[in-house]
Design an enzyme around this catalytic site. Structure first.
Site, mmCIF file in Angstrom:
data_model
loop_
_atom_site.group_PDB
_atom_site.id
_atom_site.type_symbol
_atom_site.label_atom_id
_atom_site.label_comp_id
_atom_site.label_asym_id
_atom_site.label_seq_id
_atom_site.Cartn_x
_atom_site.Cartn_y
_atom_site.Cartn_z
ATOM 1 C CE1 TYR A 105 -4.008 -2.084 0.433
ATOM 2 C CE2 TYR A 105 -2.684 -3.271 2.035
ATOM 3 C CZ TYR A 105 -3.807 -3.190 1.241
ATOM 4 O OH TYR A 105 -4.715 -4.222 1.238
ATOM 5 C CG ASN A 128 -10.282 -2.105 -8.917
ATOM 6 O OD1 ASN A 128 -10.763 -1.613 -9.930
ATOM 7 N ND2 ASN A 128 -9.348 -3.040 -8.948
ATOM 8 C CB CYS A 136 -7.273 -4.092 -6.118
ATOM 9 S SG CYS A 136 -8.748 -5.080 -6.381
ATOM 10 C CG HIS A 137 -5.364 -9.922 -7.108
ATOM 11 N ND1 HIS A 137 -5.967 -9.387 -8.238
ATOM 12 C CD2 HIS A 137 -4.356 -10.709 -7.554
ATOM 13 C CE1 HIS A 137 -5.345 -9.851 -9.316
ATOM 14 N NE2 HIS A 137 -4.363 -10.659 -8.931
ATOM 15 C CD GLU A 164 -1.854 -12.676 -10.401
ATOM 16 O OE1 GLU A 164 -0.933 -11.982 -9.912
ATOM 17 O OE2 GLU A 164 -2.904 -12.182 -10.832
#
Length: 175
Positions: A105, A128, A136-137, A164
């Protein structure tokens, strides 16, 4: 005249809904429901159209992403549901944090040049309108995962980051 078409993709996190205008994907929701569709229609103030062709690319790319076959979305985006500040912060995230990587952040607050303190970045991430595609994850706390307002909350964030390759899979993790 602007209108919106909806398409849904079954995923391990539920039926993900894509809302697409003539300009591009304007919203994503982790739950295809009448409520989610009404929310988009109300925010845009436009009618819904039945146009599966318009949502085909979004559905295909989301399905490929959730199957572990797509690392970068090529969909056009319609940023109209974002304020100028959201667009600045989320645009910086979209442009600079690739698949399998994360930022904090605080780092996003600094790199976006928005002047927003790190504590406020979480609020922007939580609002979002295009999660998954505008990732945003991939924004985490300096001392852990942080929060997540999509899907089943932080467990959905954990699942996406595992997909991912940022987090190692648990013994019960399935694609």
């Amino acid at each position: 005249m602007v209108d919106v078409a909806f398409g849904s993709v079954p995923t391990p996190l539920g039926d993900v809904l894509a809302a697409v205008t003539g300009e591009g994907v304007v919203a994503i929701d982790f739950n295809d429901s009448a409520r989610a569709r009404r929310k988009v229609l109300t925010r845009l103030g436009v009618p819904e159209v039945d146009d599966p062709g318009r949502t085909a690319q979004a559905r295909a790319e989301l399905a490929a992403y959730f199957a572990g076959e797509l690392r970068e979305f090529t969909l056009p985006l319609d940023w109209r549901l974002m304020s100028t500040l959201q667009r600045q912060v989320l645009g910086a995230l979209y442009e600079t944090v690739p698949y399998g990587k994360v930022t904090t952040y605080g780092d996003l607050a600094q790199s976006s040049g928005s002047g927003v303190p790190a504590r406020a970045i979480g609020s922007i991430m939580g609002n979002n309108p295009i999660p998954i595609i505008v990732p945003c994850h991939r924004v985490v706390a300096g001392n852990g995962l942080g929060g997540f307002s999509g899907g089943e909350g932080v467990e959905s964030k954990r699942w996406l980051l595992t997909l991912e390759g940022y987090l190692p899979p648990t013994l019960d993790w399935e694609l």
